[in-house]
Design a protein around this motif. Sequence first.
Motif, short mmCIF file in Angstrom:
data_model
loop_
_atom_site.label_atom_id
_atom_site.label_comp_id
_atom_site.label_asym_id
_atom_site.label_seq_id
_atom_site.Cartn_x
_atom_site.Cartn_y
_atom_site.Cartn_z
N ARG A 70 31.61 41.57 44.47
CA ARG A 70 31.25 42.76 45.26
C ARG A 70 31.84 44.05 44.69
O ARG A 70 31.55 45.13 45.19
N LEU A 71 32.66 43.94 43.67
CA LEU A 71 33.22 45.14 43.04
C LEU A 71 32.10 45.92 42.35
O LEU A 71 31.08 45.35 41.96
N PRO A 72 32.27 47.23 42.18
CA PRO A 72 31.22 48.07 41.58
C PRO A 72 30.76 47.58 40.21
O PRO A 72 29.57 47.54 39.93
N GLU A 73 31.70 47.23 39.33
CA GLU A 73 31.35 46.72 38.00
C GLU A 73 32.12 45.42 37.77
O GLU A 73 33.11 45.40 37.05
N PRO A 74 31.66 44.34 38.37
CA PRO A 74 32.42 43.09 38.33
C PRO A 74 32.44 42.45 36.94
O PRO A 74 31.47 42.55 36.19
N PRO A 75 33.55 41.81 36.59
CA PRO A 75 33.60 41.07 35.33
C PRO A 75 32.82 39.78 35.43
O PRO A 75 32.42 39.36 36.52
N VAL A 76 32.60 39.15 34.32
CA VAL A 76 32.00 37.82 34.30
C VAL A 76 33.03 36.82 34.81
O VAL A 76 34.20 36.89 34.45
N VAL A 77 32.61 35.90 35.67
CA VAL A 77 33.54 34.92 36.24
C VAL A 77 33.06 33.50 35.94
O VAL A 77 31.91 33.16 36.21
N ALA A 78 33.95 32.69 35.37
CA ALA A 78 33.69 31.26 35.18
C ALA A 78 34.71 30.50 36.01
O ALA A 78 35.89 30.86 36.05
N MET A 79 34.25 29.46 36.68
CA MET A 79 35.12 28.69 37.56
C MET A 79 35.81 27.57 36.79
O MET A 79 35.23 26.96 35.89
N LEU A 80 37.06 27.30 37.17
CA LEU A 80 37.83 26.21 36.59
C LEU A 80 38.00 25.11 37.63
O LEU A 80 38.22 25.39 38.81
N THR A 81 37.91 23.86 37.21
CA THR A 81 38.10 22.75 38.13
C THR A 81 38.67 21.54 37.40
O THR A 81 38.52 21.42 36.18
N THR A 82 39.30 20.68 38.15
CA THR A 82 39.84 19.43 37.60
C THR A 82 38.81 18.32 37.70
O THR A 82 38.88 17.33 36.98
#
Length: 217
Positions: A70-82
């Motif tokens: 929801r930020l004005p210019e959001p970064p790319v986000v990749a999720m981490l999981t086990t």
Amino acid sequence: MIRVLVVDDEALIRTGFRSILDAADNIEVVGAVSGGQALQAVRETHPDVVLLDIRMPDVDGLTVLGEIRRLPEPPVVAMLTTFDMDEYVETALRSGAAGFLLKDTDPEALPSSVQSLADGGTVLSAKVTRTVVDGYLSAGPQERPPKALERLTDREREVLILVAEGLSNADIATRMHLSTGTVKDHVSAILTKLGVSGRVQAALFAQRAGLLAEGAG
């Protein structure tokens, strides 16, 4: 330099990821924080890529993902999981995550995954790809793809096929003899017209609609 923020509740994971990524010539780890500090860290460090733990005790990773998106210019986000069968995978992708990585990802492959994310590509750990695709392709009304695809121009349709093939914006620009900026504009228009929030969703949408077979033909 690609600016990366690592968000994980385990100090060992944060330290390990920082060590691996800092060794790459083109990557700078601008922060390694726990979930409760994530949003503030994004605002202060302005990362290009965020590697975000999906399960944290102090804050839900999906909640953090939503706040970042929801930020004005959001970064790319990749999720981490086990876990390779994490039930939150589909929710994360529908919420705009650009990829999904297992924490035991080969250290040698991690910098290239970050590079792909920064270039506008998508990253799905091989162990979760089939689960994600099978679940996503079987979800939702079957009549949705054709109706949504009618909104795309021929050029946008071509770009979507290349996105579904896993090409980054830079690769698509080279293939189609366009500027990277023009490709970004096309991708943005595609996401809006298809009603999805990220490249992964668009790629899976294209697979479900049979566009990959169309592109091969």
